[in-house]
Design an enzyme around this catalytic site. Structure first.
Site, PDB file in Angstrom:
ATOM      1  N   GLY A   1       0.830  -1.187   0.000  1.00 23.75           N
ATOM      2  CA  GLY A   1       0.000   0.000   0.000  1.00 23.75           C
ATOM      3  C   GLY A   1       0.871   1.245   0.000  1.00 23.75           C
TER       4      GLY A   1
ATOM      5  N   TYR B   1      11.366   6.364  -0.925  1.00 23.80           N
ATOM      6  CA  TYR B   1      12.788   6.217  -1.250  1.00 23.80           C
ATOM      7  C   TYR B   1      13.466   5.338  -0.201  1.00 23.80           C
ATOM      8  CZ  TYR B   1      17.746   7.374  -0.830  1.00 23.80           C
ATOM      9  OH  TYR B   1      19.114   7.291  -0.679  1.00 23.80           O
TER      10      TYR B   1
ATOM     11  N   GLY C   1       7.007  -3.113   5.057  1.00 27.60           N
ATOM     12  CA  GLY C   1       7.145  -2.654   6.439  1.00 27.60           C
ATOM     13  C   GLY C   1       7.454  -1.186   6.588  1.00 27.60           C
ATOM     14  N   PHE C   2       8.618  -0.872   7.191  1.00 31.12           N
ATOM     15  CA  PHE C   2       8.929   0.515   7.538  1.00 31.12           C
ATOM     16  C   PHE C   2      10.343   0.883   7.075  1.00 31.12           C
ATOM     17  CE2 PHE C   2      10.546  -2.005  11.050  1.00 31.12           C
ATOM     18  CZ  PHE C   2      11.747  -1.410  11.370  1.00 31.12           C
ATOM     19  N   ALA C   3      10.564   2.178   6.925  1.00 34.12           N
ATOM     20  CA  ALA C   3      11.885   2.703   6.546  1.00 34.12           C
ATOM     21  C   ALA C   3      12.179   3.918   7.419  1.00 34.12           C
ATOM     22  CB  ALA C   3      11.897   3.080   5.072  1.00 34.12           C
TER      23      ALA C   3
ATOM     24  N   ASP D   1       2.094   5.287  -1.405  1.00 37.85           N
ATOM     25  CA  ASP D   1       2.518   5.963  -2.630  1.00 37.85           C
ATOM     26  C   ASP D   1       4.012   5.726  -2.865  1.00 37.85           C
ATOM     27  OD1 ASP D   1       2.992   8.345  -4.592  1.00 37.85           O
ATOM     28  OD2 ASP D   1       0.823   8.373  -4.285  1.00 37.85           O
ATOM     29  N   ILE D   2       4.747   6.766  -3.203  1.00 38.89           N
ATOM     30  CA  ILE D   2       6.155   6.608  -3.543  1.00 38.89           C
ATOM     31  C   ILE D   2       7.047   6.771  -2.309  1.00 38.89           C
ATOM     32  CG2 ILE D   2       6.610   9.037  -4.125  1.00 38.89           C
ATOM     33  CD1 ILE D   2       8.191   7.824  -6.608  1.00 38.89           C
TER      34      ILE D   2
ATOM     35  N   CYS E   1       5.801   9.991  -0.343  1.00 38.74           N
ATOM     36  CA  CYS E   1       4.504   9.381   0.007  1.00 38.74           C
ATOM     37  C   CYS E   1       3.329  10.145  -0.589  1.00 38.74           C
ATOM     38  CB  CYS E   1       4.354   9.270   1.528  1.00 38.74           C
ATOM     39  SG  CYS E   1       5.650   8.277   2.281  1.00 38.74           S
TER      40      CYS E   1
ATOM     41  N   GLY F   1       4.588   1.097   4.728  1.00 40.87           N
ATOM     42  CA  GLY F   1       3.664   0.565   3.733  1.00 40.87           C
ATOM     43  C   GLY F   1       3.692  -0.947   3.825  1.00 40.87           C
TER      44      GLY F   1
END
Length: 232
Positions: A89, A94, A173-175, A91-92, A191, A162
């Site tokens: 899920g 990095y 997961g997470f960044a 958006d964009i 995002c 996401g």
């Protein structure tokens, strides 16, 4: 209910290779769940938690808008970056060196069957970790992830999230930006959210570099408590 979570730190690894590995673990767990349902096999489903640091890459979620990537393929190549459309899920986003990426591949039947709660607990894990460094981080209503100075003109995102889930099995997961080169965020609308800044832990603390392993240990500490999990 299996509360054990297999921890694997992949170090620096290509995004596509890591994505393929996630898909493999994800499918293995789904196959066990399907077998249990069809044959009443009673097999235990595994849980995994992957840490990784990716080379420069931009990824676009299923609901994302490609126009949020502000450069073309040639310019991406000149920056040493790759681009993928993926099945999470959001958006964009990095990913790059200096960023801690975490991919929990959990069977939520082992914990709780609530995706909203799952995302909120991942956010809380990061909020508590940042609090260990003296930072007051929080959620921003309607915007998944972790932020600083929410509700002010200086709001800035420090962690993106996401996920994908099927039959209560999670992936992606997470960044968390720790020592990230924030210049790469200028190549996109992070995002899909305009007019809000992005930051990293070292910038917020005014330090050249933060110990990445120390941050990982703090994340795992809070994860274990929040999910009542055993890391193995």
């Amino acid at each position: 209910m299996n509360k054990k979570v297999n921890l694997l730190d992949l170090g620096q690894k290509d995004y596509k290779e890591t994505w393929d590995y996630q898909e493999l673990l994800f499918k293995q767990t789904l196959d066990i769940k399907i077998k249990n349902r069809r044959e009443d096999a009673g097999l235990e489903t595994p849980n995994h938690f992957l840490f990784v640091e990716h080379p420069h890459v931009f990824t676009l979620g299923k609901s994302g808008d490609l126009s949020n990537l502000l450069v073309d393929e040639k310019e991406l190549e000149s920056k040493g970056a790759k681009f993928y459309k993926i099945n999470r899920g959001g958006d964009i986003t990095y990913h790059g060196p200096g960023q801690i990426v975490g991919y929990p591949i959990l069977d939520l039947d082992n914990f709780f069957t609530d995706i909203h709660k799952y995302l909120r607990l991942l956010e809380e894990m990061v909020v508590l970790t940042l609090a260990d460094y003296g930072l007051k981080a929080e959620r921003s209503e309607g915007e998944t992830g972790v932020w600083l100075d929410v509700g002010t003109p200086f709001a800035r995102k420090i962690c993106a999230m996401g996920v994908r889930a099927s039959r209560w099995v999670t992936m992606h997961g997470f960044a968390l930006n720790v020592n990230s080169d924030l210049g790469y965020f200028d190549l996109m609308v992070p995002c899909g959210i305009k007019d809000k800044a992005v930051t990293s832990l070292n910038v917020e603390l005014g330090m050249a570099k933060i110990d990445m392993n120390e941050v990982k240990q703090k994340l795992l500490h809070h994860f274990k408590i929040l999910f009542d999990a055993e890391i193995i």
